[in-house]
Scaffold this active site. Structure first.
Site, mmCIF file in Angstrom:
data_model
loop_
_atom_site.group_PDB
_atom_site.id
_atom_site.type_symbol
_atom_site.label_atom_id
_atom_site.label_comp_id
_atom_site.label_asym_id
_atom_site.label_seq_id
_atom_site.Cartn_x
_atom_site.Cartn_y
_atom_site.Cartn_z
ATOM 1 C CB SER A 1 -0.914 -0.070 1.156
ATOM 2 O OG SER A 1 -1.611 1.126 1.421
ATOM 3 N N GLY A 2 0.577 2.103 -0.727
ATOM 4 C CA GLY A 2 1.083 3.348 -0.943
ATOM 5 C C GLY A 2 2.498 3.365 -1.968
ATOM 6 C CB THR B 1 -3.608 3.352 -8.132
ATOM 7 O OG1 THR B 1 -4.183 2.361 -7.370
ATOM 8 C CG2 THR B 1 -4.836 4.017 -8.827
ATOM 9 C CG ASN C 1 -1.726 5.622 0.111
ATOM 10 O OD1 ASN C 1 -1.651 6.795 0.040
ATOM 11 N ND2 ASN C 1 -1.952 4.897 -1.141
ATOM 12 C CB SER D 1 -4.659 2.756 0.816
ATOM 13 O OG SER D 1 -4.492 1.538 0.805
ATOM 14 C CB SER D 2 -6.664 0.640 -3.991
ATOM 15 O OG SER D 2 -6.309 1.675 -4.920
ATOM 16 N N GLY E 1 0.203 -6.349 -2.770
ATOM 17 C CA GLY E 1 1.543 -7.206 -2.516
ATOM 18 C C GLY E 1 1.481 -7.813 -1.310
ATOM 19 C CD GLU F 1 -1.941 -5.818 2.630
ATOM 20 O OE1 GLU F 1 -2.135 -4.822 1.743
ATOM 21 O OE2 GLU F 1 -2.674 -6.168 3.571
#
Length: 1028
Positions: free
Chosen positions: A121-122, A126, A171, A174-175, A404, A406
């Site tokens: 994340s971050g 995207t 983030n 974050s998605s 990815g 985690e």
């Protein structure tokens, strides 16, 4: 950037040319790392490139991107054109290289392609997907449909981010869902449509957020940006603190997020995508209903039963969801049980009611998000039945944006699903990498040596195995009768998987590792490392079930969106309820991507603050992204491979036999070259079309030899080129000189002959005309007379009079006498007109005054010749006495009686003259009453102004003396219009002293100017004689 497992080997130019700078900027391909097994060397290479703003590096055909957390000028249209149509390794690594390579592979091989973007994340996944879409929108062929498609693709991002993104600890945007996007291309390679699949939406975030995190953006955007009328209609207040689903993270506002502006962006995007107003209204009603669900509270009734205590929330829920309020109340506090064909209604406890409420909120939001994606897909779809019906008419490039690996301090069901997905993807990529390597070796006729690598199939089987897999045990525990719990699930795992090498719990661990696993956790040993998972919430998150009576109520909704999300068939369906939706979805993702040619982009988030490379953070991501394992598999064979032609073309200068050109077979040329370079047999292999080099140090030494050889090569090439260039230049010049000389000599000779013939004819005509010059015009003298006229006119043209004072004029021939006179007059008239036009207004006025002075004083007064070159001035006084003053000068006035001299100032205006003394008016003389002006012919400065003695206002005639007599008299005569009234006296001037009495001024010549009263009572003025 990308793993291109379906393409051929590309021509490498930039990679080799940058090897000489590897100590400063690192290597562009990790495969060329000498110590490829060292994680420290891997990270140091990333650090060097990051320090030089080189954020992209290959691992073979996999691209590793390091997020710089700042804008770099490497994404312009010029950069896109630079990578367009260029082979994969010809220029430096870039996401555009991956995009272009994928696009060309799709066009040439007519096979669907897939780009997988992975990272924590971050990291910027995207943003990378946006860059890829931007590249295709800019470089692909343009169609009428492309503009609309591009707008909808770009506008789908803010909508999906509003409903699927949230602020997390890592983030602010974050998605919280995985996304797979298909971009469809036609036979020309132009994008014509798109399709989005969403995976792993984090529905648990709707009802719970960790400290420092937020719910999905859309809730805050609605409260901050929605109009007051809209909020009143939805029963909402502009305060996120009042909603239970928004306060659990204690972070309602974020400085980097402008919810009000984002709300306007989302509303505009919904319109561009094609949402109708009634659909947007239903969508907002559902979002508001989720907030009201969070504020729905339960309490104990009079009879001890559980009931809803917040009636306003229930009223808004029934209105917004379009359901019956009483039925919704019943469904939230009771459940329907079916046993042996009979239905029973059982009240829910407080905990069960809260769980049912939260399950409804998650289900409504999750299915609405899926409906939103379906609507976006409908707007992106290419609507051409004939086109879609034809097989093989289009190809697809897929973009898979997925979490990815985690590993957090607290890992739960979501991390378990994500990491399981990454296990499957890691298995896929290792298999594809080995497969592509094996196919290339077999195509080149090189023996394939099996590669030892960590096969994570054992971990995948541990999770997904039938009956004994972790997921099967979880499903079984969720569905078994009784009171299953997270702890009972953990105990069953221990009983079933207790002997597995990759499964550890507190109970199964030994004394050394027991402290690392709590009693409510189990540990899985993944390919990327060990991860502890807390079992708390596993069963609830896996089930995520709605009670049947809640489904019945929602299925009866008159809201169009909900009626499409909840189908009535679900109520009558007696099948076993689904579980582990996330995992099933990722298994589908694995199956889908396995059917495509995959390209991998791995993104590393290297910094916790701007411009700082955090080695610990990078090491963590390198480990959990499996980069070292990927590199090790790639390096298990040969590190470097190139086509014979490319290799020979680059290094042929290192061998005398191959330099400058090799005439035989390419394979023989490469064999000769490597033999000269001293390659050992174990260092390389020769295939059918390529050379394979095992060790990077072999390539480095070859590149260093080329670098050392380059100055000599450059000198040789320069010498040869300069010699060739000068010889060619000399030959061109020599040939040109010969041609020019021949043409020039011929032209000169022809011109001389023509001039001689012409000169003879002219001389004959001239002599004959001179003989007949005195005759009337006839053919014999026509030329001579014309020549005379022409010569005379040209002489006038070249030497005309220079000024109006130049009276010279050439003597004309007899035939031009009359014309010469006319020309002389015209010339003088033109010069005078030009001279007058050039005169400035001030100078014109000066000239007019000089003309008046000439008319009055020329040949009349001795001092006139000396005054001619002196310019008249506007005034001789420094101070301005009156607004109407035109001219002023200091004068000496002599009294009429006694001739006493008194200093005065004479002021001339447009209508009268004044004598002033010490700013006091002494006498005023109107021009109308001025009879005349008398002056002497000598060089004195005396003048007498004659006024009528009968006028009582006047004091009789005025006797004045000044230094600029001619200037004063000229200006006075001009202003008073008395030019003809100026009298010039030789010996004396008589003037009126009083009524009936006269005075006399006598003038005589002398050595100097004297003024005295003589015995006769006259005023005697002696004026010096001036030299003429």
């Amino acid at each position: 950037c990308v793993l291109d497992l379906g393409g051929e080997g590309r021509v490498h130019l930039v990679m080799e040319s940058t090897l000489t700078a590897r100590d400063r900027v690192g290597v562009q391909d990790f495969v060329l790392l000498e110590n490829y097994t060292s994680e420290a060397a891997f990270i140091e290479n990333l650090r060097r490139r990051f320090g030089e703003n080189l954020i992209y590096t290959y691992i073979g055909s996999v691209l590793v991107s390091v997020n710089p957390n700042k804008d770099l000028e490497i994404y312009s249209k010029a950069h896109m054109e630079r990578y367009r149509g260029v082979s994969f390794y010809e220029i430096s690594p870039h996401i555009y290289a991956v995009s272009d390579n994928t696009y060309r592979a799709m066009r040439t091989e007519r096979r669907d392609q897939c780009i997988l973007i992975s990272g924590e994340s971050g990291a910027g996944k995207t943003e990378v997907s946006k860059k890829i879409l931007q590249y295709y929108a800019t470089t692909c062929p343009v169609t009428d449909h492309l503009s609309t498609l591009r707008d909808r693709l770009l506008q789908s991002n803010p909508v999906l981010e509003a409903f699927g993104n949230a602020k997390t600890l890592r983030n602010d945007n974050s998605s919280r869902f995985g996304k797979y996007m298909d971009v469809q291309f036609d036979f020309r390679g132009a994008p014509i449509g798109g399709h989005i699949l969403n995976y792993l939406l984090e529905k648990s975030r709707v009802v719970h957020q960790n400290h420092g995190e937020r719910n999905f953006h859309i809730f805050y955007q609605l409260l901050e940006g929605g109009e007051q009328d809209l909020l009143s209609k939805l029963g909402l207040e502009r305060n996120a603190q009042k909603y239970q689903y928004l306060v659990k993270g204690c972070c309602p506002r974020v400085s980097s997020i402008n919810d009000k502006n984002d709300w306007r962006t989302v509303r505009k995007a919904l319109t561009v995508i094609g949402f109708h107003e009634d659909e947007v209204e239903d969508l907002l009603n559902i979002i508001a209903s989720v907030l009201h669900l969070g504020n729905t509270q339960f309490g104990e009734g009079k009879n001890g039963e559980n009931q809803i205590t917040t009636e306003p929330q229930l009223k808004y829920l029934s209105k917004l969801l379009g359901v019956d309020g009483a039925a919704l109340r019943e469904a939230l506090t009771h459940k329907k049980i079916t046993a042996k064909g009979e239905e029973m209604i059982s009240p829910l406890s407080f905990e069960q009611a809260v769980a049912a409420r939260d399950a409804l909120a998650k289900a409504v939001y999750g299915r609405t998000f899926t409906w939103l994606v379906v609507k976006i897909n409908q707007s992106l779809a290419f609507k051409d039945d004939v086109y879609n019906s034809s097989k093989g008419s289009s190809s697809v490039i897929g973009l898979l944006d997925i979490y990815g690996f985690e590993v957090f301090q607290h890992n739960s069901f979501e991390q378990f699903c994500i990491n399981y997905c990454n296990e499957k993807l890691q298995q896929l990529f290792i298999e594809l990498t080995l497969k592509s390597e094996q196919e290339e070796y077999e195509a080149e006729g090189i023996t394939w040596e099996p590669v030892k690598y960590f096969d994570n199939k054992i971990i995948c089987d541990l999770v997904e195995g039938k009956h004994k897999g972790l997921i099967s045990i979880l499903d079984e525990e969720c569905l078994r009768p009784g009171e299953p719990s997270d702890i009972s699930f953990l105990e069953k795992l221990e009983d079933t998987l207790g002997g597995h090498a990759h499964f550890v719990t507190h109970k199964l661990s030994n004394g050394k590792t027991r402290k690392a696993v709590s009693r409510e956790e189990f540990k899985l040993i993944h390919y990327a490392g060990e991860v502890n998972y807390s079992v708390n919430g596993f069963l609830d998150k896996n089930k995520d079930l709605l009670y049947r009576n809640l489904k019945e109520v929602i299925c009866q909704s008159n809201c169009q969106v909900l009626s499409q999300c909840f189908h009535r068939e679900e109520v009558t369906d007696q099948k076993r309820p689904e579980t582990v939706r996330y995992t099933h979805t990722h298994t589908h993702t694995h199956t889908h991507t396995h059917s495509l040619i995959c390209h991998l982009s791995v993104i590393i988030h290297p910094v916790k603050s701007i411009r700082r490379f955090d080695e610990a953070l990078v090491r963590h991501q390198v480990k959990y992204l499996g980069l070292m394992e990927n590199l090790r598999v790639r390096r298990a064979g040969f590190a470097y491979r190139r086509h014979y032609e490319t290799f020979l073309q680059r290094y042929k200068s290192l061998c005398p036999r191959t330099w400058p050109n090799w005439q035989g077979r390419l394979a023989d040329g490469v064999a000769t070259l490597v033999q000269h370079l001293g390659y050992k047999p174990e260092e390389y292999k020769l295939g059918k079309t390529k050379i394979f080099i095992r060790f990077p140090k072999t390539l480095f030494s070859t590149e260093d030899s080329l670098e050392a050889r380059r100055p000599a090569l450059v000198l040789t090439l320069q010498t040869s080129w300069r010699g060739y260039r000068e010889r060619a230049k000399y030959l061109r010049i020599r040939q040109a000189v010969i041609v020019i000389q021949s043409a020039w000599r011929g032209m000169i000779s022809r011109q001389k002959a023509r001039r001689r013939r012409h000169a003879v004819d002219i001389i004959r005509k001239f002599i004959k005309g001179f003989i007949y010059r005195h005759y009337e015009r006839c053919p014999e003298n026509e030329y001579f007379l014309d020549h005379q006229r022409f010569s005379f006119l040209m002489m006038l043209f070249r030497n005309p009079p220079k000024s109006v004072l130049d009276k010279s004029w050439p003597i004309p021939p007899p035939c031009l006498t009359e014309a010469s006179e006319h020309l002389c007059r015209l010339c003088m008239r033109n010069m005078m007109r030009a001279y007058c036009r050039r005169i400035q207004p001030e100078w014109k006025k000066q000239m007019e005054q000089k003309v008046v002075a000439s008319q009055i004083f020329k040949d009349q007064k001795d001092s006139y010749p000396q005054s001619v070159p002196k310019l008249f001035v506007a005034s001789r006084l420094s101070r301005v006495h009156s607004l109407t003053q035109c001219y002023g000068i200091a004068v000496t006035k002599y009294d009429r009686r006694g001739y006493k001299a008194r200093p005065r100032q004479l002021l001339l205006t447009s209508s009268f003259a004044m004598l002033v003394a010490e700013a006091k008016l002494k006498q005023r003389i109107d021009y109308a009453t001025l009879r005349s002006i008398s002056v002497s012919s000598l060089s004195d400065g005396f003048m007498v102004l004659h006024v009528p003695s009968e006028d009582n206002k006047q004091k009789s005639d005025v006797v004045l003396q000044c230094d600029h007599l001619i200037e004063v008299v000229t200006k006075l005569a001009t202003m008073a219009d008395k030019k003809i009234k100026v009298n010039m006296s030789q010996d004396s001037i008589t003037f009126a002293v009083a009524r009936g009495k006269e005075g006399v001024i006598d003038f005589t010549s002398g050595p100097e100017l004297k003024v005295a009263k003589c015995k006769k009572g006259h005023l005697l003025v002696t004026a010096p004689k001036l030299n003429p």
